[in-house]
Structure formats: structure tokens, C-alpha cells
Design an enzyme around this catalytic site. Structure first.
Site, PDB file in Angstrom:
ATOM      1  N   GLU A 275       0.995  -1.307   0.018  1.00  0.00           N
ATOM      2  CA  GLU A 275       0.011   0.059   0.074  1.00  0.00           C
ATOM      3  C   GLU A 275       0.956   1.403   0.026  1.00  0.00           C
ATOM      4  O   GLU A 275       0.499   2.164  -0.513  1.00  0.00           O
ATOM      5  CB  GLU A 275      -1.142  -0.029   1.281  1.00  0.00           C
ATOM      6  CG  GLU A 275      -2.315  -0.747   1.156  1.00  0.00           C
ATOM      7  CD  GLU A 275      -3.306  -0.419   1.992  1.00  0.00           C
ATOM      8  OE1 GLU A 275      -4.391  -0.763   1.816  1.00  0.00           O
ATOM      9  OE2 GLU A 275      -2.987   0.023   3.275  1.00  0.00           O
ATOM     10  N   HIS A 296       8.460 -26.913  -1.524  1.00  0.00           N
ATOM     11  CA  HIS A 296       7.865 -27.614  -2.182  1.00  0.00           C
ATOM     12  C   HIS A 296       6.652 -27.238  -3.155  1.00  0.00           C
ATOM     13  O   HIS A 296       5.647 -27.908  -3.567  1.00  0.00           O
ATOM     14  CB  HIS A 296       7.207 -28.881  -1.240  1.00  0.00           C
ATOM     15  CG  HIS A 296       8.327 -29.388  -0.360  1.00  0.00           C
ATOM     16  ND1 HIS A 296       8.885 -30.750  -0.707  1.00  0.00           N
ATOM     17  CD2 HIS A 296       9.251 -28.628   0.301  1.00  0.00           C
ATOM     18  CE1 HIS A 296      10.029 -30.980   0.191  1.00  0.00           C
ATOM     19  NE2 HIS A 296      10.134 -29.768   1.058  1.00  0.00           N
ATOM     20  N   LYS A 410     -14.211  -0.281  -4.197  1.00  0.00           N
ATOM     21  CA  LYS A 410     -15.391   0.191  -3.217  1.00  0.00           C
ATOM     22  C   LYS A 410     -16.520   0.846  -4.010  1.00  0.00           C
ATOM     23  O   LYS A 410     -17.445   0.611  -3.957  1.00  0.00           O
ATOM     24  CB  LYS A 410     -14.833   1.023  -2.396  1.00  0.00           C
ATOM     25  CG  LYS A 410     -13.947   0.337  -1.025  1.00  0.00           C
ATOM     26  CD  LYS A 410     -13.458   1.487  -0.062  1.00  0.00           C
ATOM     27  CE  LYS A 410     -12.214   0.780   0.679  1.00  0.00           C
ATOM     28  NZ  LYS A 410     -11.697   2.061   1.522  1.00  0.00           N
TER      29      LYS A 410
HETATM   30  O1  PA5 Z   1      -3.576   1.126   5.712  1.00  0.00           O
HETATM   31  C1  PA5 Z   1      -4.590   1.487   5.747  1.00  0.00           C
HETATM   32  O2  PA5 Z   1      -4.900   2.800   5.715  1.00  0.00           O
HETATM   33  C2  PA5 Z   1      -5.619   0.458   5.392  1.00  0.00           C
HETATM   34  O3  PA5 Z   1      -5.205  -0.587   5.012  1.00  0.00           O
HETATM   35  C3  PA5 Z   1      -7.082   0.458   6.433  1.00  0.00           C
HETATM   36  O4  PA5 Z   1      -6.244   0.191   7.673  1.00  0.00           O
HETATM   37  C4  PA5 Z   1      -7.969  -0.225   5.978  1.00  0.00           C
HETATM   38  O5  PA5 Z   1      -8.612   0.082   4.859  1.00  0.00           O
HETATM   39  C5  PA5 Z   1      -8.963  -0.358   7.152  1.00  0.00           C
HETATM   40  O6  PA5 Z   1      -9.615   1.062   7.390  1.00  0.00           O
HETATM   41  P1  PA5 Z   1     -10.297   1.521   8.695  1.00  0.00           P
HETATM   42  O7  PA5 Z   1      -9.496   1.356  10.188  1.00  0.00           O
HETATM   43  O8  PA5 Z   1     -10.632   2.817   8.417  1.00  0.00           O
HETATM   44  O9  PA5 Z   1     -11.623   0.616   8.803  1.00  0.00           O
END
Ligand code: PA5
Length: 435
Positions: A275, A296, A410
């Protein structure tokens, strides 16, 4: 790197790596609003840790099971630390912890139905974790589990077994927690989800499982201090080496472990780097394997497939337990040549043998070693990977602290589900699908 990328190419990134570290502390780089994690270990005060430990103790007294509801950064850190520290067949510290299960990290109908079945005759509690308070997956899971808990205990008593970890002011979860009077913890605005394991997001579930969050934070504190005062340069070296490899055409990094307890550390690391770096058409693709299991399966590809990969081996020096291979009179399996040796000696030779074979096969290898698996070393490891990730993102030339790409699915999902407000998108997607 064994001639696959020369030392000069790595050294050439020295200044950029140092600049990256400087940007993390000066706050002059991209994404500067999300640098709260840089000094977080040092700034975490004892009062917060005491409060989290007290809440964890209260949940442990009343619950056999606590379900931590969250996804992405609101899930992976706690899962990684608990799995790394726990007995392989009991996910909590034996004798002191409560079993911590996870939900809201998927939309599996069977998963949720089976979890509800499992909880039917259990005393359980819920830690619901969402920074935005609006994420669909945990919101669905929480709706189901809250309803189940309330029907088991009544609304008031259920409310005493629910803790919410969310934004200080905004979001549906904050409003609900205020209305219902849940105990809450705040995720600071300046700490992004994937950098939040050392906030209550990770610390509360880890404490419920019975682990020492003070030692975890202390491990991170030591690494923070050494990284920021320049006495430990490992995060710089890691960041510049992986970028030198990327520039030399190595597009995939595989985090390799030889300890099944580290599987979810690989998942956490994948999220952190994926990310943070995968954007603007750039970024190393982070993958992970569990060896020797995956030797394996993926071993063939790694040894012999397209040469666009490098490995980072995460090695644990000493296991917590001691087990030796027994001598067998008949020796039908031919294993008496290793009788009396510790299992870990064999594992370490598998690790070394694999590393040598992969280097021979054209796969550059980085090795990260921790002395043992405990709270202190995991805290240090977490901070090391976070710091290297920020530095690496700056070397790559991206904003390591945003994630614009996660919104696309989303939008489509809401359009397909005909969410109010998405009428235009729904019409467009239906036209695209020929409906
Ligand atoms: O790193 C990030 O920002 C995302 O992976 C969030 O942690 C994830 O989308 C969950 O978001 P939230 O804590 O707002 O539910």
C-alpha cells in the site's frame, strides 16, 4: 548480492536514503500529515499502556474469546504479533491470555456463520477497530456480532464487553460508541492504518491475548532511537538495497520465513510495503513464502523462473523450544545421520542451502536476523520495517502514506449494490456489463 547488483549501485543511493530519513523527521516530504508513527514509540505514555492493560484484564476476566473486528491496518498488525508469540495450536499466552479471534477481514458468509456458531455457547467480547469507522467489511461483521452479543446478554451488559478503537471525532463508529457508551480508544489522525500496530489498534488485542505490550513498545522505542540518532543504519541499508535491486529490474520482493509463526508477519509486511509503494505505475510487488513448506511449491519458480525477483529472508536465530531428532534402530528412513541434532539445526541448514542455491540461480538475497521471537524483538522489527518503508517510498519518489488505489473496488461494489447516492455509477456499470 553476489554480482547481481554491484555495491556501487547500492552506495549510490546512500544520499537519497539519508534524505528519506531526514524527510521522515522534518515532515517536509509527501504525506507529512501521516508521520505520527515516526516518534510514536517514544511518545506512548505509561498511562495509555496501563489503561489498555486494565481494559484487557477486564475483558479477560469476563470473556473466553474476544473477537477483534477490523481489516487491513486495523487487523494485520495484531494478528501478526499474536501469531508470532503464540503456541501454534492456541492463539494466546497459555494460562494468562484469552483467545483472540478475528472478523471483518473478509466478507465470507461461511466464515461469519461458522464464527457465530462457535461463539454461541461462549462468553465473548468484541474489539471493533476502524479508523474511518465506515469500512464495509468490519461494519458488516460488527453488526452481526453486536446483535448476537446483545441477544445473549442484553444491550447493557453487551455494551460492557464491546470496546471501540476509532477516530477521535468522526465516523459512524465514533457516533455509535458515544450513543452506546462503549469504552473507546483513539487512533490519532496522523497515524495511517498500516502504521498503527503500536497504537491501541494493535496493542489492545495483543494485550488481551496476554502479551507484554510494554516490552513490545520498548523494543520499538529502542529501534526508533537507534534509527533516528544514526547508530543503527539497517533501515537505510535495507531501503537503498531494495531500491537498487528494483532499478536493476528486480520487480518482486519475496519475504521468506523459516518459522510458521511468521506467516502473518509476512502478511503485515505485504500490506505495509504494497500500500505504501505500489502507486503512480511504480513499486516493488511484495510477496511472501513460508519455508520450507513453500520450497515444495514456489521453490521451483524462485530457483528457475523469470529473473525479476529478489528475496529478503527473515531469520530467527534461536527457537523458544528444544527438540531433537530421535535415533531409530531400524533407520528405514535413513535419518540416523542427523539423529541427536536439534530440529532447528536442520532448518538452518535448509535456510543456508536454499539461500546459496537461490543466489546461484540469480536471486539476490537480503537477510534480516532477529535473535528470538519475543515482544522486544518484534517491537524492534516492526519499527525497522516501518522506517525502511517510509525511506524506501521517498527513494522511489511516491507518497508512501496514501492509498488512493483502494477506492476503485469500493466504488464499483457500492454501484453494484445500488447504494443510495451511487445511481450514476450504477447505471454506468450496468451499461458496461450489458445489463
Ligand atoms: O492502511 C490503511 O490505511 C488501510 O489498510 C486501512 O487500515 C483499512 O482500509 C481499514 O481502514 P479502517 O481502519 O478505516 O476501517
Amino acid at each position: 548480492m553476489a554480482g547481481m547488483v554491484d555495491a556501487a549501485a547500492i552506495a549510490a543511493l546512500d544520499a537519497e536514503a539519508r534524505k528519506g530519513l531526514e524527510l521522515l523527521t522534518s515532515g517536509e516530504g509527501a504525506g507529512a500529515d501521516f508521520l505520527g508513527w515516526v516518534k510514536l514509540p517514544e511518545e506512548t505514555d505509561d498511562a495509555l499502556l496501563d489503561d489498555i492493560n486494565a481494559t484487557a484484564a477486564r475483558l479477560r476476566e469476563t470473556c473466553e474469546v474476544v473477537v477483534a473486528v477490523g481489516i487491513g491496518g486495523s487487523y494485520l498488525g495484531a494478528k501478526a504479533v499474536i501469531e508470532a508469540l503464540s503456541d501454534s495450536f492456541a492463539p494466546y499466552r497459555a494460562g494468562t491470555g484469552t483467545r483472540v479471534l478475528f472478523a471483518g477481514q473478509n466478507i465470507g458468509e461461511d466464515y461469519m456463520a461458522e464464527l457465530q456458531d462457535y461463539l454461541r455457547d461462549k462468553k465473548f467480547g468484541i474489539i471493533v477497530i476502524s479508523k474511518s469507522g465506515t469500512t464495509t467489511e468490519p461494519a458488516i461483521a460488527f453488526r452481526l456480532l453486536k446483535e448476537q452479543l446483545e441477544s445473549q446478554l442484553g444491550r447493557e451488559e453487551a455494551g460492557r464487553r464491546i470496546v471501540a478503537v476509532t477516530d477521535a471525532q468522526r465516523g459512524a463508529l465514533r457516533s455509535l460508541a458515544t450513543t452506546e457508551g462503549y469504552k473507546t480508544y483513539v487512533i490519532a489522525d496522523n497515524v495511517g492504518g498500516r502504521f498503527s500496530v503500536l497504537t491501541p489498534v494493535g496493542l489492545l488485542p495483543i494485550a488481551v491475548a496476554g502479551y507484554d505490550i510494554r516490552a513490545l513498545v520498548e523494543g520499538a522505542r529502542n529501534m526508533q532511537k537507534a534509527t533516528l540518532d544514526g547508530s543503527d543504519t539497517s533501515s537505510l541499508v535495507y531501503a537503498q538495497t531494495r531500491n537498487a535491486l528494483y532499478r536493476a529490474g528486480k520487480k518482486i520482493e519475496i519475504l521468506v520465513n523459516y518459522n510458521p509463526k511468521l506467516h502473518f508477519m509476512g502478511e503485515w509486511w505485504k500490506q505495509l510495503y504494497g500500500e505504501s509503494e505500489g502507486k503512480d505505475g511504480k513499486g516493488i510487488f511484495p510477496a511472501a513464502v513460508d519455508n520450507t513448506t513453500d520450497l515444495h511449491s514456489m521453490g521451483q519458480w524462485i530457483q528457475d523462473g523469470e529473473r525479476i525477483i529478489f528475496e529478503t529472508v527473515l531469520s530467527v536465530e534461536t527457537p523458544s523450544r528444544e527438540l531433537r531428532i530421535p535415533f531409530d534402530e531400524a533407520n528405514l528412513d535413513g535419518l540416523n545421520f542427523i539423529a541427536g541434532k536439534r530440529i532447528d539445526q536442520v532448518n538452518k541448514m535448509a535456510e543456508l542451502g536454499t539461500r546459496l542455491a537461490h543466489i546461484d540461480g540469480g536471486v539476490p538475497n537480503i537477510r534480516v536476523v532477529i535473535p528470538a521471537l519475543n515482544e522486544d524483538t518484534l517491537g524492534s522489527l516492526i519499527y525497522f520495517f516501518e522506517a525502511a518503508c517510509g525511506i524506501s517510498g521517498y527513494i522511489l519518489g511516491v507518497n508512501p502514506f496514501n492509498q488512493p488505489g483502494v477506492e476503485a473496488y469500493k466504488r464499483n461494489m457500492f454501484a453494484l449494490l445500488e447504494k443510495p447516492g451511487y445511481e450514476k455509477e450504477t447505471a454506468a456499470i450496468k451499461a458496461k456489463l450489458g445489463e
